[in-house]
Design a protein around this motif. Structure first.
Motif, PDB file in Angstrom:
ATOM      1  N   GLY A 186      82.500 -45.569 -57.201  1.00  9.33           N
ATOM      2  CA  GLY A 186      82.024 -46.594 -56.280  1.00  9.33           C
ATOM      3  C   GLY A 186      82.894 -47.838 -56.330  1.00  9.33           C
ATOM      4  O   GLY A 186      83.188 -48.443 -55.294  1.00  9.33           O
ATOM      5  N   GLN A 187      83.304 -48.226 -57.539  1.00 14.17           N
ATOM      6  CA  GLN A 187      84.197 -49.382 -57.664  1.00 14.17           C
ATOM      7  C   GLN A 187      85.540 -49.090 -57.029  1.00 14.17           C
ATOM      8  O   GLN A 187      86.167 -49.965 -56.441  1.00 14.17           O
ATOM      9  CB  GLN A 187      84.392 -49.748 -59.135  1.00 14.17           C
ATOM     10  CG  GLN A 187      83.231 -50.505 -59.751  1.00 14.17           C
ATOM     11  CD  GLN A 187      83.024 -51.867 -59.119  1.00 14.17           C
ATOM     12  OE1 GLN A 187      83.965 -52.553 -58.716  1.00 14.17           O
ATOM     13  NE2 GLN A 187      81.779 -52.269 -58.994  1.00 14.17           N
ATOM     14  N   LEU A 188      86.017 -47.879 -57.156  1.00 12.72           N
ATOM     15  CA  LEU A 188      87.293 -47.524 -56.541  1.00 12.72           C
ATOM     16  C   LEU A 188      87.187 -47.566 -55.020  1.00 12.72           C
ATOM     17  O   LEU A 188      88.098 -48.023 -54.346  1.00 12.72           O
ATOM     18  CB  LEU A 188      87.718 -46.122 -56.983  1.00 12.72           C
ATOM     19  CG  LEU A 188      88.364 -46.021 -58.352  1.00 12.72           C
ATOM     20  CD1 LEU A 188      88.404 -44.585 -58.828  1.00 12.72           C
ATOM     21  CD2 LEU A 188      89.782 -46.600 -58.326  1.00 12.72           C
ATOM     22  N   ARG A 189      86.094 -47.092 -54.493  1.00 11.48           N
ATOM     23  CA  ARG A 189      85.955 -46.965 -53.042  1.00 11.48           C
ATOM     24  C   ARG A 189      85.548 -48.264 -52.375  1.00 11.48           C
ATOM     25  O   ARG A 189      85.988 -48.554 -51.257  1.00 11.48           O
ATOM     26  CB  ARG A 189      84.937 -45.881 -52.709  1.00 11.48           C
ATOM     27  CG  ARG A 189      85.348 -44.488 -53.141  1.00 11.48           C
ATOM     28  CD  ARG A 189      84.265 -43.494 -52.806  1.00 11.48           C
ATOM     29  NE  ARG A 189      84.085 -43.360 -51.365  1.00 11.48           N
ATOM     30  CZ  ARG A 189      83.049 -42.771 -50.794  1.00 11.48           C
ATOM     31  NH1 ARG A 189      82.080 -42.271 -51.541  1.00 11.48           N
ATOM     32  NH2 ARG A 189      82.961 -42.674 -49.486  1.00 11.48           N
ATOM     33  N   PHE A 190      84.709 -49.051 -53.055  1.00  8.45           N
ATOM     34  CA  PHE A 190      84.110 -50.206 -52.381  1.00  8.45           C
ATOM     35  C   PHE A 190      84.252 -51.527 -53.124  1.00  8.45           C
ATOM     36  O   PHE A 190      83.957 -52.569 -52.563  1.00  8.45           O
ATOM     37  CB  PHE A 190      82.620 -49.945 -52.143  1.00  8.45           C
ATOM     38  CG  PHE A 190      82.337 -48.665 -51.435  1.00  8.45           C
ATOM     39  CD1 PHE A 190      81.673 -47.629 -52.082  1.00  8.45           C
ATOM     40  CD2 PHE A 190      82.746 -48.476 -50.131  1.00  8.45           C
ATOM     41  CE1 PHE A 190      81.416 -46.433 -51.425  1.00  8.45           C
ATOM     42  CE2 PHE A 190      82.493 -47.289 -49.465  1.00  8.45           C
ATOM     43  CZ  PHE A 190      81.827 -46.262 -50.111  1.00  8.45           C
ATOM     44  N   GLY A 191      84.690 -51.475 -54.383  1.00 10.04           N
ATOM     45  CA  GLY A 191      84.722 -52.695 -55.177  1.00 10.04           C
ATOM     46  C   GLY A 191      86.112 -53.009 -55.695  1.00 10.04           C
ATOM     47  O   GLY A 191      87.100 -52.851 -54.985  1.00 10.04           O
ATOM     48  N   SER A 192      86.182 -53.454 -56.916  1.00 14.11           N
ATOM     49  CA  SER A 192      87.447 -53.809 -57.546  1.00 14.11           C
ATOM     50  C   SER A 192      87.588 -53.042 -58.859  1.00 14.11           C
ATOM     51  O   SER A 192      86.861 -53.319 -59.818  1.00 14.11           O
ATOM     52  CB  SER A 192      87.508 -55.309 -57.819  1.00 14.11           C
ATOM     53  OG  SER A 192      88.754 -55.658 -58.382  1.00 14.11           O
ATOM     54  N   PRO A 193      88.479 -52.061 -58.901  1.00 10.09           N
ATOM     55  CA  PRO A 193      88.656 -51.259 -60.118  1.00 10.09           C
ATOM     56  C   PRO A 193      89.069 -52.098 -61.327  1.00 10.09           C
ATOM     57  O   PRO A 193      89.666 -53.163 -61.180  1.00 10.09           O
ATOM     58  CB  PRO A 193      89.776 -50.286 -59.728  1.00 10.09           C
ATOM     59  CG  PRO A 193      89.769 -50.248 -58.250  1.00 10.09           C
ATOM     60  CD  PRO A 193      89.354 -51.608 -57.812  1.00 10.09           C
ATOM     61  N   ASP A 194      88.773 -51.579 -62.520  1.00  6.93           N
ATOM     62  CA  ASP A 194      89.087 -52.302 -63.746  1.00  6.93           C
ATOM     63  C   ASP A 194      90.579 -52.316 -64.065  1.00  6.93           C
ATOM     64  O   ASP A 194      91.090 -53.281 -64.624  1.00  6.93           O
ATOM     65  CB  ASP A 194      88.332 -51.670 -64.925  1.00  6.93           C
ATOM     66  CG  ASP A 194      86.866 -52.036 -64.935  1.00  6.93           C
ATOM     67  OD1 ASP A 194      86.082 -51.303 -65.566  1.00  6.93           O
ATOM     68  OD2 ASP A 194      86.509 -53.048 -64.311  1.00  6.93           O
ATOM     69  N   TYR A 195      91.249 -51.207 -63.772  1.00  8.10           N
ATOM     70  CA  TYR A 195      92.646 -51.066 -64.194  1.00  8.10           C
ATOM     71  C   TYR A 195      93.557 -50.913 -62.981  1.00  8.10           C
ATOM     72  O   TYR A 195      93.259 -50.146 -62.063  1.00  8.10           O
ATOM     73  CB  TYR A 195      92.805 -49.853 -65.117  1.00  8.10           C
ATOM     74  CG  TYR A 195      91.975 -49.954 -66.362  1.00  8.10           C
ATOM     75  CD1 TYR A 195      90.762 -49.293 -66.463  1.00  8.10           C
ATOM     76  CD2 TYR A 195      92.398 -50.731 -67.439  1.00  8.10           C
ATOM     77  CE1 TYR A 195      89.982 -49.388 -67.598  1.00  8.10           C
ATOM     78  CE2 TYR A 195      91.625 -50.840 -68.578  1.00  8.10           C
ATOM     79  CZ  TYR A 195      90.418 -50.169 -68.652  1.00  8.10           C
ATOM     80  OH  TYR A 195      89.650 -50.281 -69.779  1.00  8.10           O
ATOM     81  N   TRP A 196      94.686 -51.642 -63.033  1.00 11.91           N
ATOM     82  CA  TRP A 196      95.637 -51.624 -61.921  1.00 11.91           C
ATOM     83  C   TRP A 196      97.050 -51.392 -62.435  1.00 11.91           C
ATOM     84  O   TRP A 196      97.415 -51.870 -63.515  1.00 11.91           O
ATOM     85  CB  TRP A 196      95.628 -52.966 -61.185  1.00 11.91           C
ATOM     86  CG  TRP A 196      94.384 -53.218 -60.404  1.00 11.91           C
ATOM     87  CD1 TRP A 196      93.246 -53.844 -60.850  1.00 11.91           C
ATOM     88  CD2 TRP A 196      94.137 -52.858 -59.046  1.00 11.91           C
ATOM     89  NE1 TRP A 196      92.311 -53.896 -59.841  1.00 11.91           N
ATOM     90  CE2 TRP A 196      92.830 -53.305 -58.723  1.00 11.91           C
ATOM     91  CE3 TRP A 196      94.885 -52.209 -58.061  1.00 11.91           C
ATOM     92  CZ2 TRP A 196      92.261 -53.112 -57.458  1.00 11.91           C
ATOM     93  CZ3 TRP A 196      94.312 -52.020 -56.807  1.00 11.91           C
ATOM     94  CH2 TRP A 196      93.026 -52.468 -56.518  1.00 11.91           C
ATOM     95  N   GLY A 197      97.832 -50.678 -61.647  1.00 11.68           N
ATOM     96  CA  GLY A 197      99.246 -50.568 -61.917  1.00 11.68           C
ATOM     97  C   GLY A 197     100.013 -51.550 -61.050  1.00 11.68           C
ATOM     98  O   GLY A 197      99.444 -52.208 -60.176  1.00 11.68           O
ATOM     99  N   GLN A 198     101.302 -51.622 -61.296  1.00 14.13           N
ATOM    100  CA  GLN A 198     102.140 -52.452 -60.420  1.00 14.13           C
ATOM    101  C   GLN A 198     102.382 -51.676 -59.137  1.00 14.13           C
ATOM    102  O   GLN A 198     102.113 -50.485 -59.061  1.00 14.13           O
ATOM    103  CB  GLN A 198     103.459 -52.793 -61.119  1.00 14.13           C
ATOM    104  CG  GLN A 198     104.622 -51.861 -60.863  1.00 14.13           C
ATOM    105  CD  GLN A 198     104.408 -50.443 -61.326  1.00 14.13           C
ATOM    106  OE1 GLN A 198     103.484 -50.139 -62.048  1.00 14.13           O
ATOM    107  NE2 GLN A 198     105.257 -49.550 -60.861  1.00 14.13           N
TER     108      GLN A 198
END
Length: 122
Positions: free
Chosen positions: A102-114
């Motif tokens: 749900g966070q991936l689809r609609f929110g802000s994921p915890d971990y990000w790459g460049q």
């Protein structure tokens, strides 16, 4: 914790590219992963997401039927196969991970790459 995106480049309209996102530094067991993109002067948008097992995939409307998301958990790597590319696909592409789809689809994921830059010429 690191997510390393790669595979961007310059391609002509109608062409294809495959992006990769390698995860390292921790186990992402059970985590969903996804791709986002940000075009110049625009906000970042959801592109695609995939569950840990790979059994569930989700796509933004603008990339459905052209892009395919997949993952190889043995290699801790996620992929985005992009076909029939259009100039409007030009953007910086980011990979992300979160325990919640749900966070991936609609929110802000915890971990990000460049980001990795994809440029599609007309």
């Amino acid at each position: 914790v690191q997510l390393q995106a790669s595979g961007g480049g310059l391609v002509q309209a109608g062409g294809s590219l495959r992006l990769s996102c390698a995860a390292s530094g921790r186990t992402f067991s059970g985590y969903g992963m996804g791709w986002f993109r940000q075009a110049p002067g625009k906000e970042r948008k959801f592109v695609a997401a995939i569950s840990w097992s790979g059994g569930s995939t989700y796509y933004g409307d603008s990339v459905k039927d052209r892009f395919t998301i997949s993952r190889d958990n043995a290699k801790n790597t996620m992929y985005l196969q992009m076909n029939s590319l259009k100039p409007e696909d030009t953007a910086l592409y980011y990979c992300a991970a979160d325990s919640s789809l749900g966070q991936l689809r609609f929110g802000s994921p915890d971990y990000w790459g460049q980001g990795t830059l994809v440029t599609v010429s007309s």
